[in-house]
Design an enzyme around this catalytic site. Structure first.
Site, PDB file in Angstrom:
ATOM      1  N   GLU A  19       0.651  -1.661  -0.282  1.00 17.32           N
ATOM      2  CA  GLU A  19      -0.364  -0.458  -0.174  1.00 17.32           C
ATOM      3  C   GLU A  19       1.014   1.294   0.424  1.00 17.32           C
ATOM      4  OE1 GLU A  19      -3.972  -0.393   2.582  1.00 17.32           O
ATOM      5  OE2 GLU A  19      -2.680  -2.261   3.065  1.00 17.32           O
ATOM      6  N   SER A 151      -7.099  -4.331   2.001  1.00 25.60           N
ATOM      7  CA  SER A 151      -7.851  -4.123   0.781  1.00 25.60           C
ATOM      8  C   SER A 151      -8.346  -5.233  -0.015  1.00 25.60           C
ATOM      9  CB  SER A 151      -5.895  -3.891  -0.200  1.00 25.60           C
ATOM     10  OG  SER A 151      -5.598  -2.653   0.218  1.00 25.60           O
ATOM     11  N   TYR A 217      -9.865   0.922  -4.973  1.00 26.44           N
ATOM     12  CA  TYR A 217      -9.058   1.797  -5.773  1.00 26.44           C
ATOM     13  C   TYR A 217      -8.461   1.843  -7.610  1.00 26.44           C
ATOM     14  CZ  TYR A 217      -6.896   0.751  -0.808  1.00 26.44           C
ATOM     15  OH  TYR A 217      -6.464   0.437   0.309  1.00 26.44           O
ATOM     16  N   ARG A 256     -10.964   2.555  11.826  1.00 27.47           N
ATOM     17  CA  ARG A 256     -12.587   2.580  10.616  1.00 27.47           C
ATOM     18  C   ARG A 256     -12.514   1.197  10.971  1.00 27.47           C
ATOM     19  NH1 ARG A 256     -11.151   3.168   5.102  1.00 27.47           N
ATOM     20  NH2 ARG A 256     -11.882   1.278   5.461  1.00 27.47           N
ATOM     21  N   ASP A 258     -14.930  -2.167   9.625  1.00 29.53           N
ATOM     22  CA  ASP A 258     -16.324  -2.733   8.656  1.00 29.53           C
ATOM     23  C   ASP A 258     -17.097  -3.263   9.515  1.00 29.53           C
ATOM     24  OD1 ASP A 258     -14.103  -1.668   7.064  1.00 29.53           O
ATOM     25  OD2 ASP A 258     -14.078  -3.462   5.920  1.00 29.53           O
ATOM     26  N   GLU A 271     -14.025  -6.972  10.791  1.00 30.53           N
ATOM     27  CA  GLU A 271     -12.384  -5.911  11.128  1.00 30.53           C
ATOM     28  C   GLU A 271     -12.605  -4.889  11.845  1.00 30.53           C
ATOM     29  OE1 GLU A 271      -9.213  -5.652   8.241  1.00 30.53           O
ATOM     30  OE2 GLU A 271     -11.412  -4.946   6.845  1.00 30.53           O
ATOM     31  N   ASN A 273     -10.729  -1.478  11.272  1.00 34.98           N
ATOM     32  CA  ASN A 273      -8.708  -0.539  10.571  1.00 34.98           C
ATOM     33  C   ASN A 273      -8.469  -0.326  11.575  1.00 34.98           C
ATOM     34  OD1 ASN A 273      -9.094  -1.874   7.769  1.00 34.98           O
ATOM     35  ND2 ASN A 273     -11.135  -1.363   7.527  1.00 34.98           N
ATOM     36  N   GLY A 277      -7.632   5.163   5.128  1.00 29.62           N
ATOM     37  CA  GLY A 277      -6.884   6.159   4.390  1.00 29.62           C
ATOM     38  C   GLY A 277      -7.594   7.950   4.911  1.00 29.62           C
TER      39      GLY A 277
HETATM   40  N1  LIG Z   1     -18.573 -11.565   5.420  1.00 30.30           N
HETATM   41  C1  LIG Z   1     -19.337 -10.932   5.036  1.00 30.30           C
HETATM   42  N2  LIG Z   1     -19.906 -10.647   4.039  1.00 30.30           N
HETATM   43  C2  LIG Z   1     -20.660 -10.183   3.138  1.00 30.30           C
HETATM   44  N3  LIG Z   1     -19.494  -9.334   2.429  1.00 30.30           N
HETATM   45  C3  LIG Z   1     -18.241  -9.182   2.974  1.00 30.30           C
HETATM   46  C4  LIG Z   1     -17.269 -10.157   4.081  1.00 30.30           C
HETATM   47  N4  LIG Z   1     -16.683 -10.580   4.117  1.00 30.30           N
HETATM   48  C5  LIG Z   1     -15.766 -10.058   3.789  1.00 30.30           C
HETATM   49  N5  LIG Z   1     -16.693  -9.509   2.153  1.00 30.30           N
HETATM   50  C6  LIG Z   1     -16.733  -8.379   1.837  1.00 30.30           C
HETATM   51  O1  LIG Z   1     -15.164  -8.176   2.028  1.00 30.30           O
HETATM   52  C7  LIG Z   1     -14.381  -6.816   1.797  1.00 30.30           C
HETATM   53  C8  LIG Z   1     -13.107  -7.223   2.600  1.00 30.30           C
HETATM   54  O2  LIG Z   1     -13.563  -8.063   3.740  1.00 30.30           O
HETATM   55  P1  LIG Z   1     -12.418  -7.462   4.692  1.00 30.30           P
HETATM   56  O3  LIG Z   1     -13.004  -8.868   5.590  1.00 30.30           O
HETATM   57  O4  LIG Z   1     -13.208  -5.819   5.044  1.00 30.30           O
HETATM   58  O5  LIG Z   1     -10.834  -8.051   4.457  1.00 30.30           O
HETATM   59  P2  LIG Z   1     -10.780  -6.096   4.447  1.00 30.30           P
HETATM   60  O6  LIG Z   1      -9.264  -6.191   5.389  1.00 30.30           O
HETATM   61  O7  LIG Z   1      -9.531  -6.844   2.602  1.00 30.30           O
HETATM   62  O8  LIG Z   1     -10.870  -4.857   3.716  1.00 30.30           O
HETATM   63  C9  LIG Z   1     -15.823  -5.900   2.407  1.00 30.30           C
HETATM   64  O9  LIG Z   1     -15.652  -4.848   3.034  1.00 30.30           O
HETATM   65  C10 LIG Z   1     -16.484  -6.504   1.985  1.00 30.30           C
HETATM   66  O10 LIG Z   1     -17.888  -5.959   1.145  1.00 30.30           O
HETATM   67 MG   LIG Z   2     -12.474  -4.598   5.079  1.00 29.42          MG
END
Ligand SMILES: Nc1ncnc2c1ncn2[C@@H]1O[C@H](COP(=O)(O)OP(=O)(O)O)[C@@H](O)[C@H]1O
Ligand SMILES: [Mg+2]
Length: 307
Positions: A19, A151, A217, A256, A258, A271, A273, A277
């Protein structure tokens, strides 16, 4: 008075992670905002082959404004370096940074603190004979993702079992085990937190199947709704769980989380963050702006919270 008035500050950016480019954008924005507000601030671009410790030492600063994303910036490494050098660093400390970076440990901590997170299991990094048995408990659609990436790298949503081998292979390209998770249908909300307080949240509606690397991105067709187009009680629930997740991991400064939200308003934390950004147009600054806090003030408040 601001804790660092009269002291020199370094904005550390770039770095050695995937990144790097995103980090340079964050760093340039923060550096300019602090300069415009007359801070004594220097930018440090940590490039491959250079010694970060040496550059921080040479800069003779009281605090590091950490604009590094990903490995070394987000995982506790630079936080440890600053701790050893007895220099304050913005954001979460060593332990919280490391915990938040690891999705497996994060999910275990969420569960033991009653923070809802999607039902999940783990597959080992190497394919194993009982993978199939483990997966039987997860009807499609489900999510496959590497435990230690960001990401959206290596993340797949499996809607048909024919997609499973490719999804597993993609997640296994990365280090560590693979998380299998219930797919949470609905929408996605990012919550902006500063100093143990929710600033607000933004609903993220990608044009494609999910908020993947391209949407993050490369494309500009994701819709960001601020405030979210959700009932107030649902947003309250989302923000409550997001703050609980931040606290459970022991985060500090800005973060932030999610959160996925079902059509019936249930919220599941994916998760946290810890190094979102921070360009002037990034989501946390947009959230801050919506409550009247301008970008430079947000950068200063993050600095104030450096420990
Ligand atoms: N259990 C889930 N149900 C629905 N969408 C998911 C789920 N896990 C991940 N996603 C989708 O994938 C994206 C990335 O997953 P995430 O767990 O936030 O990992 P990263 O660290 O790569 O952001 C999320 O922003 C979401 O859009
Ligand atoms: Mg995420």
């Amino acid at each position: 008075m601001h804790r660092f008035v009269g002291k020199r500050i370094a904005v550390v950016m770039g770095g050695l992670s995937a990144e790097r480019e995103v980090s340079l954008n964050t760093g340039a924005g923060v550096l300019k905002a602090l300069q415009d507000n007359r801070w004594d601030v220097v930018g440090i671009d940590w490039k491959p082959g250079t010694s970060l410790a040496h550059m921080i030492e040479e800069a003779n600063v009281a605090a590091v404004w950490n604009a590094l994303h990903g490995t070394y910036g987000e995982d506790g490494a630079i936080q440890g370096l600053c701790t050893c050098m007895q220099i304050a660093c913005t954001g979460s400390g060593i332990l919280a940074s490391a915990l938040a970076m690891d999705k497996v440990i994060s999910k275990r901590i969420f569960e033991s603190n009653n923070v809802p997170t999607p039902r999940w299991t783990l597959l080992p990094h190497e394919p194993a004979a009982n993978d199939v048995a483990t997966l039987a408990a997860f009807p499609v659609p489900f999510v496959v993702k590497p435990a230690n990436e960001g990401s959206s790298v290596g993340v797949s949503i499996v809607e048909d079992l024919a997609e499973l081998p490719a999804a597993l292979a993609s997640a296994r390209e990365h280090h560590g085990p693979v998380i299998i998770e219930d797919y949470i249908a609905g929408t996605e909300v990012f919550v902006g937190i500063l100093d143990d307080r929710v600033l607000g949240s933004v609903e993220v509606r990608p044009a494609g199947k999910f908020y993947d690397y391209e949407a993050k991105y490369k494309r500009n067709d994701t819709k960001y709704l601020l405030p979210p187009e959700l009932p107030r009680d649902v947003v309250d629930r989302v923000e409550h769980h997001a703050l609980a997740a931040y606290r459970a991991l022991g985060c500090s400064g800005h973060a932030r989380p999610d959160v996925r939200v079902t059509p019936t308003g249930e919220a599941y934390v994916l998760e946290v963050n810890t190094l979102p950004g921070m360009t002037a147009t990034s989501l946390l600054p947009k959230i801050a702006k919506s409550i009247g806090m301008d970008y430079a003030t947000l950068c200063e408040q993050i600095l104030e919270s450096a420990r």
